[in-house]
Write a protein that holds these residues in place. Structure first.
Motif, PDB file in Angstrom:
ATOM      1  N   ALA A   1       0.620   5.423  -5.174  1.00 48.75           N
ATOM      2  CA  ALA A   1       1.267   5.733  -3.895  1.00 48.75           C
ATOM      3  C   ALA A   1       0.470   5.065  -2.778  1.00 48.75           C
ATOM      4  N   LEU A   2       1.110   4.174  -2.028  1.00 48.79           N
ATOM      5  CA  LEU A   2       0.446   3.538  -0.891  1.00 48.79           C
ATOM      6  C   LEU A   2       0.518   4.468   0.309  1.00 48.79           C
ATOM      7  N   ILE A   3      -0.649   4.757   0.888  1.00 45.26           N
ATOM      8  CA  ILE A   3      -0.694   5.658   2.036  1.00 45.26           C
ATOM      9  C   ILE A   3      -1.397   4.966   3.202  1.00 45.26           C
ATOM     10  N   LYS A   4      -1.191   5.517   4.392  1.00 46.29           N
ATOM     11  CA  LYS A   4      -1.768   4.917   5.592  1.00 46.29           C
ATOM     12  C   LYS A   4      -2.282   5.998   6.521  1.00 46.29           C
ATOM     13  N   ALA A   5      -3.420   5.715   7.143  1.00 50.20           N
ATOM     14  CA  ALA A   5      -3.981   6.606   8.159  1.00 50.20           C
ATOM     15  C   ALA A   5      -3.682   6.017   9.534  1.00 50.20           C
TER      16      ALA A   5
ATOM     17  N   GLY B   1      -3.510   7.679  -5.186  1.00 44.31           N
ATOM     18  CA  GLY B   1      -3.232   7.343  -3.802  1.00 44.31           C
ATOM     19  C   GLY B   1      -4.098   6.160  -3.402  1.00 44.31           C
ATOM     20  N   LEU B   2      -3.521   5.141  -2.792  1.00 43.31           N
ATOM     21  CA  LEU B   2      -4.256   3.929  -2.418  1.00 43.31           C
ATOM     22  C   LEU B   2      -4.142   3.725  -0.915  1.00 43.31           C
ATOM     23  N   LEU B   3      -5.294   3.604  -0.264  1.00 45.44           N
ATOM     24  CA  LEU B   3      -5.364   3.488   1.188  1.00 45.44           C
ATOM     25  C   LEU B   3      -6.229   2.302   1.568  1.00 45.44           C
ATOM     26  N   LEU B   4      -5.726   1.453   2.434  1.00 47.50           N
ATOM     27  CA  LEU B   4      -6.530   0.397   3.043  1.00 47.50           C
ATOM     28  C   LEU B   4      -6.992   0.948   4.382  1.00 47.50           C
ATOM     29  N   GLY B   5      -8.281   1.156   4.518  1.00 51.28           N
ATOM     30  CA  GLY B   5      -8.758   1.785   5.740  1.00 51.28           C
ATOM     31  C   GLY B   5     -10.226   1.567   5.984  1.00 51.28           C
TER      32      GLY B   5
ATOM     33  N   ALA C   1     -14.097   3.888   7.255  1.00 46.07           N
ATOM     34  CA  ALA C   1     -14.830   5.124   6.974  1.00 46.07           C
ATOM     35  C   ALA C   1     -14.248   6.346   7.683  1.00 46.07           C
ATOM     36  N   THR C   2     -13.543   6.162   8.780  1.00 40.98           N
ATOM     37  CA  THR C   2     -12.985   7.303   9.511  1.00 40.98           C
ATOM     38  C   THR C   2     -11.699   7.827   8.888  1.00 40.98           C
ATOM     39  N   ASP C   3     -11.258   7.219   7.797  1.00 43.52           N
ATOM     40  CA  ASP C   3     -10.000   7.613   7.162  1.00 43.52           C
ATOM     41  C   ASP C   3     -10.187   8.541   5.967  1.00 43.52           C
ATOM     42  N   GLU C   4     -11.385   9.090   5.791  1.00 46.91           N
ATOM     43  CA  GLU C   4     -11.657   9.958   4.642  1.00 46.91           C
ATOM     44  C   GLU C   4     -10.741  11.175   4.594  1.00 46.91           C
ATOM     45  N   GLY C   5     -10.375  11.700   5.749  1.00 55.30           N
ATOM     46  CA  GLY C   5      -9.493  12.863   5.789  1.00 55.30           C
ATOM     47  C   GLY C   5      -8.154  12.599   5.130  1.00 55.30           C
ATOM     48  N   ALA C   6      -7.656  11.377   5.280  1.00 57.05           N
ATOM     49  CA  ALA C   6      -6.379  11.018   4.653  1.00 57.05           C
ATOM     50  C   ALA C   6      -6.512  11.025   3.134  1.00 57.05           C
ATOM     51  N   LEU C   7      -7.650  10.581   2.624  1.00 57.44           N
ATOM     52  CA  LEU C   7      -7.869  10.600   1.178  1.00 57.44           C
ATOM     53  C   LEU C   7      -7.941  12.032   0.653  1.00 57.44           C
ATOM     54  N   LYS C   8      -8.617  12.884   1.401  1.00 59.35           N
ATOM     55  CA  LYS C   8      -8.726  14.288   0.992  1.00 59.35           C
ATOM     56  C   LYS C   8      -7.357  14.950   0.960  1.00 59.35           C
ATOM     57  N   LYS C   9      -6.518  14.598   1.930  1.00 58.52           N
ATOM     58  CA  LYS C   9      -5.176  15.168   1.957  1.00 58.52           C
ATOM     59  C   LYS C   9      -4.352  14.672   0.769  1.00 58.52           C
ATOM     60  N   ALA C  10      -4.558  13.430   0.368  1.00 57.74           N
ATOM     61  CA  ALA C  10      -3.859  12.897  -0.802  1.00 57.74           C
ATOM     62  C   ALA C  10      -4.227  13.698  -2.045  1.00 57.74           C
TER      63      ALA C  10
ATOM     64  N   VAL D   1      -9.673   1.155  -0.047  1.00 59.06           N
ATOM     65  CA  VAL D   1     -10.175  -0.209   0.054  1.00 59.06           C
ATOM     66  C   VAL D   1     -10.674  -0.349   1.484  1.00 59.06           C
ATOM     67  N   LEU D   2     -11.973  -0.552   1.636  1.00 56.00           N
ATOM     68  CA  LEU D   2     -12.553  -0.646   2.973  1.00 56.00           C
ATOM     69  C   LEU D   2     -12.264  -2.005   3.591  1.00 56.00           C
ATOM     70  N   GLY D   3     -11.917  -1.985   4.874  1.00 56.69           N
ATOM     71  CA  GLY D   3     -11.653  -3.224   5.586  1.00 56.69           C
ATOM     72  C   GLY D   3     -11.392  -2.959   7.052  1.00 56.69           C
ATOM     73  N   ALA D   4     -11.383  -4.012   7.832  1.00 54.91           N
ATOM     74  CA  ALA D   4     -11.088  -3.923   9.264  1.00 54.91           C
ATOM     75  C   ALA D   4      -9.576  -3.887   9.431  1.00 54.91           C
ATOM     76  N   VAL D   5      -8.988  -2.794   8.990  1.00 50.35           N
ATOM     77  CA  VAL D   5      -7.533  -2.686   8.850  1.00 50.35           C
ATOM     78  C   VAL D   5      -6.790  -2.959  10.153  1.00 50.35           C
TER      79      VAL D   5
END
Length: 131
Positions: A5-9, A58-62, A64-73, A84-88
């Protein structure tokens, strides 16, 4: 069955500050899971429950501030959440899609890919379609 599942913060607009003179958005808080991503996670959870022995990721391109989205997944009942860490914010939808494609290749054979639509961040929902 392996389901990704592709997710986004996105910025939590109730917690950010906007400077009209600089025309800049200042984010001083963690980002939240986009509402359309909640629908994606629910669909992945339902598919996992329908097919016994399924693995949901759940797969997120984001960043370090997007950890909450991963926890919700994970709270939605997915088995794994991968970032996947990056300058999204500096990537366009084509670059995002290429990065996510590479991440999916590393995950291995995927039976189902669930993506959402536009998040209201100006891309028009192109990333998921391009993946």
């Amino acid at each position: 069955m392996k389901v990704v599942a592709l997710i986004k913060a996105i910025p939590d607009l109730s917690q950010v500050r906007y400077s009209k003179s600089e025309r800049k958005l200042y984010e001083k808080v963690d980002r939240i899971l986009a509402p359309v991503s909640e629908n994606v996670l629910e669909s992945a959870r339902q598919l996992k429950e329908a097919v016994s022995g399924s693995l949901s990721i759940g797969l997120l391109l984001g960043n370090a501030t997007d950890e909450g989205a991963l926890k919700k997944a994970l709270a939605f009942g997915l088995d794994q959440a991968v970032m996947v860490l990056g300058a999204v914010d500096s990537y366009d939808h084509i670059v995002r899609a290429r990065i996510l494609n590479a991440a999916i290749e590393k995950i291995g054979a995927v039976d189902a890919l669930i993506v959402g639509g536009a998040t209201g961040m100006g891309g028009g929902g192109q990333t998921g379609v391009r993946v």
